[in-house]
Design an enzyme around this catalytic site. Structure first.
Site: not given
Lengths: 427, 423
Positions: A67-68, A139, A64
């Site tokens: 991905e950012h 997040e 993840h």
């Protein structure tokens, strides 16, 4: 290769580039939007893998995090480049895959070039990796405040003993601190290689042009498909029968999970998905007698839902929602499963539900996102998602009863409950 | 009135959009009624009770069976707030006749079911079934209480309640818990009859059937709709911001704080204000995203939205509790830049392109079209997505600046996490 699917009015073209990348083009005449999805078979559960002959253990949340950071380019930020052209770009990381996508009505090929380029060319600096910790930390804070997410996390930790399915996709504030630019480069090299990826384009596009651009922009060769480790196969009994905690919620919310045998891809997996969904609908879907009874008794409300989910090396049925008496709901589901197994299924009821599930699957084809994600998943797992009418045809009431008999039993079940901070806890 | 909107019975309007590219047809029916504190909860409860059963399908099981037989047709009840109107009704979707395996006609039976849900509910002694009313009343109360489960929703709702206290716009979509608790079967049934007779009805269809067929099916299904004098309610009012903005703080046991801010936009230049909002915080390329998130890492999200029917702009952001002042100041600073006309050409072009793309894409989603046209018809707006796009393209930087300058901060709501105790 072009395939027509007459029963659902769809067409799909599959090609494999010389570098090994599978590309799928789904023509959609009459639509203004064009949608492109670039996926890699790499998700939150892929923490342990072999790169250049060495086993690597990477921190939770790294897929993840990557991905950012993929949106960073040497020139700036691809998200902004796409947005400047009016495209709506985004990305998500699931347990098993990471997807980058955009939809646009103008400048589609220009946007496609940007997508292909930023996903295939990594650009990280220690400083930019460091900076992202603040954003992702926020997040994580946000999702940790979400009661449904906490309930799901608890359920997975109750169901599984050691599978990486226990680990939240985004990791934790602590685990992401270990991530450096170098670990991100390693993961990119391991998984963002053409043979491990898939490009899907949905819309009224020129397929040849899509293929030409992909060939022009992407690497000419692919790395190998590397070994990954999800741990030894788990027993089908849960790790912990019940997990429970308190949060700022207005009433208790719960999820019950039932461990099912893992799936190993191919059309068998696709059939298993359809069968599992149908079985859970027969048992406690919105048109089942049990649902109507629980609803009118006030034990469940409109928030109640159920599904069947398959992860790498793991599969489970789950159901849940808000309820003042989760145990009574789970008890009723187990009893109803036993009753169905004992008394059998009414054929008319079964066929009605099978038709309804067919209709639901057909409706999902209105969504470009759904089409693209299921095409990529199908490619990774070696099945053709557009063959669902044939798959439904092949499922019988007997199959459904077998699924319920085997899986919907107390020994397989774990329950996760979130109680309100104030108020009594019903035992 | 829209070209494709037509009065098919007295105060019953059909918006008809032909399209054969979808797998489904969407059909909806809504009563449009003024949003008011006194009636909001009863209005919200009504479609939930009606959805429980009709004379022909008197319970959930038989209703579900009827829908399953139509290849998993769906009929969901909806309660929507559109400006200062509350819209209650049902949205149905069913696979297009072209895909019905045995060539069945699916539009007519779905239209019939819609009509029955409104006009032929299961009753006993001239009332709804008591158990349906009681259980849906409890569900409504639970749903109102559950708003606080999603902390950003909660912060946004609390902002609106405080900022628009005393205005219809401050009324929650579902009404409030106290009003919901006071409803009984008798009151609800009377309310139902009155609402049915005195509300404008908006019907919507998008799919492959011809207009005459759709109109015929709906006229038959709604033939028994009583029609009285329609109460349209007051036109929406724009209100000025107070001299000094109000600041409110609530505490909850949460990891992340939620900051919600609201401005009053005193401008009639709606296209310019739409552009100002987009540049400020309306896209993933906007000033809020690029500065508050990307540059300063203060949050995972910060975005703004503009309710044009009411002239209100709001910002929602999730931040660390300790960063309140910094985030608050930065958000105001970014708006100040818009007021001063400080943006690059690409910010403007990107905002315009994003908005035009999403307006163009509306025609690709039946759900989005349905929601767009209900919003338009409910609030009396008459522009199509194409009209709006044309107007946005005409907007000049000067107009954007002027529109932004009309914004005055009204209320700030902060939901903060509990401070950690040091042991």
């Amino acid at each position: 290769m072009l395939t027509n699917y007459d029963r659902i009015g769809e067409t799909a073209r599959w090609e494999t580039l010389p570098n090994g990348l599978p590309v799928c083009i789904v023509p959609k005449k009459g639509f203004q939007r064009k949608y492109a999805l670039f996926a890699t078979r790499y998700g939150g559960m892929d923490m342990k893998f072999q790169l250049d002959g060495k086993w690597l253990d990477t921190p939770a949340g790294i897929a993840h995090y990557l991905e950012h950071k993929m949106f960073d380019t040497a020139e700036g930020n691809a998200l902004q480049e796409l947005a400047k052209n009016g495209a709506e770009p985004n990305a998500f990381t699931s347990n098993a895959i990471t997807c980058y996508y955009f939809s646009s009505t103008e400048q589609f090929y220009e946007n496609l070039k940007i997508l292909l380029s930023f996903v295939s060319v990594p650009y990280f600096t220690d400083q930019s990796v460091q900076k992202e910790q603040g954003i992702i930390g926020q997040e994580i804070g946000m999702i940790e405040d979400n009661p449904e997410w906490q309930c799901y996390k608890q359920l997975m930790q109750g169901l599984y003993h050691h599978s990486p399915a226990r680990t939240p996709i985004a990791g934790s504030v602590e685990s992401i601190r270990e991530i450096t630019a170098q670990t991100l480069y390693d993961c990119h090299k391991a998984f963002y290689t053409p043979a491990n990826m898939c490009l899907v384009v949905v819309g009224d596009v020129d397929g040849d042009e899509v293929l030409r651009l992909a060939e022009e922009i992407l690497p000419k060769t692919s790395g190998p498909l590397i070994p990954r480790d999800y741990g030894t196969e788990e027993p089908l009994t849960p790790c912990q029968k019940e997990t429970r905690s308190r949060m700022e919620v207005s009433m208790p919310t719960f999820m019950a999970g039932f461990k099912c045998p893992p799936q190993h891809g191919g059309e068998a997996q696709m059939r298993s998905t359809a069968l599992g969904e149908l079985a859970i609908d027969v048992l406690v879907g919105e048109s089942s007698p049990l649902y109507a009874r629980l609803y009118s008794q006030g034990l469940i409300n409109g928030s109640f839902g159920s599904s069947y989910d398959i992860l790498p090396g793991a599969a489970y049925v789950y159901l849940g929602g808000d309820s003042n008496d989760p145990h009574a709901v789970v008890r009723a589901v187990l009893d109803e499963a036993q009753r169905l197994v004992r008394e059998g299924l009414d054929q008319a009821y079964y066929l009605r539900l099978r038709n309804a599930n067919f209709g639901t699957a057909l409706k999902a084809l209105n969504s470009f996102e759904n089409i693209a994600v299921s095409m990529a998943e199908g490619k990774f797992l070696d099945y053709d998602p557009y063959r669902f009418p044939e798959v439904y045809d092949s499922i019988t009431a007997g199959d459904v009863l077998d699924f319920i008999r085997e899986n919907l039993v107390e020994e397989r079940c774990a329950v996760s409950i979130i109680d309100p901070i104030s108020g009594e806890t019903k035992e | 009135m829209y070209q494709h909107r037509k009065e098919i019975m007295q105060n019953v309007f059909l918006t008809y959009l032909p399209a054969s590219k979808f797998k489904t047809s969407v059909l909806s029916a809504h009563l449009v009624t003024p949003l008011q504190k006194e009636t909001a909860a009863a209005n919200a409860l009504l479609p939930a009770v009606l959805r429980r059963g009709t004379m022909r399908c008197p319970d959930m099981e038989s209703l579900s069976a009827a829908l399953d037989t139509l290849y998993g047709a769906q009929i969901d009840y909806t309660v929507r707030k559109k400006g200062e109107r509350q819209c209650v009704g049902f949205v149905a979707s069913v696979i297009d006749d072209a895909f019905a395996p045995a060539g069945e006609k699916l539009l007519e039976p779905v239209a019939d079911l819609l009509g029955e849900l409104f006009l032929d509910p299961v009753t006993r002694n001239g009332r709804f079934l008591a158990e349906y009313v009681e259980s849906e009343k409890q569900n409504l109360i639970d749903a109102i209480r559950a708003i606080r489960n999603d902390k950003q929703d909660w912060a946004d709702v609390r902002l609106m309640q405080e900022m628009c206290a005393g205005e219809p716009y401050g009324v929650l979509r579902l009404g409030d818990e106290e009003s919901a608790a006071r409803i009984n079967n008798h009151k609800l049934f009377n309310h139902y009859q009155q609402l049915l007779a005195t509300s404008r009805m908006e019907l919507f269809y998008c799919g492959s059937a011809r207009q005459e067929r759709v109109q015929g099916a709906l006229c038959r299904a709604f033939a028994a709709l009583p029609r009285g004098v329609v109460a349209e309610g007051e036109p929406i009012r724009r209100v000025a911001a107070p001299q000094e903005p109000r600041y409110l703080t609530e505490e909850m046991d949460v990891t992340q704080g939620k900051l919600s801010m609201g401005w009053r936009c005193d401008t009639d230049d709606i296209p310019a204000m739409i552009m100002a909002n987009l540049i400020f915080g309306g896209t993933s390329n906007a000033k809020l995203f690029l500065n508050v998130r990307e540059k300063l890492s203060l949050c995972y999200y910060a975005s703004s939205s503009y309710a044009r029917s009411k002239g209100i702009m709001t910002v929602s952001s999730g931040i660390e509790t300790g960063n309140f002042q910094q985030a608050h100041d930065e958000i105001l600073h970014q708006l100040e830049l818009v007021k001063q006309g400080q943006w690059e050409e690409w910010e403007l072009q990107g905002a315009l392109a994003t908005m035009c793309s999403s307006l163009t894409s509306l025609s690709d989603s039946q759900g989005a079209l349905e929601n767009y046209y209900l919003g338009q018809t409910a609030t009396g707006a008459e522009d199509t997505p194409e009209d709006l796009m044309a107007a946005l393209r005409q907007v000049t930087p000067e107009r954007i600046q002027k529109a932004a300058q009309s914004c005055r901060l009204d209320t700030v709501f902060f939901l903060k996490g509990k401070e950690e105790t040091v042991c």
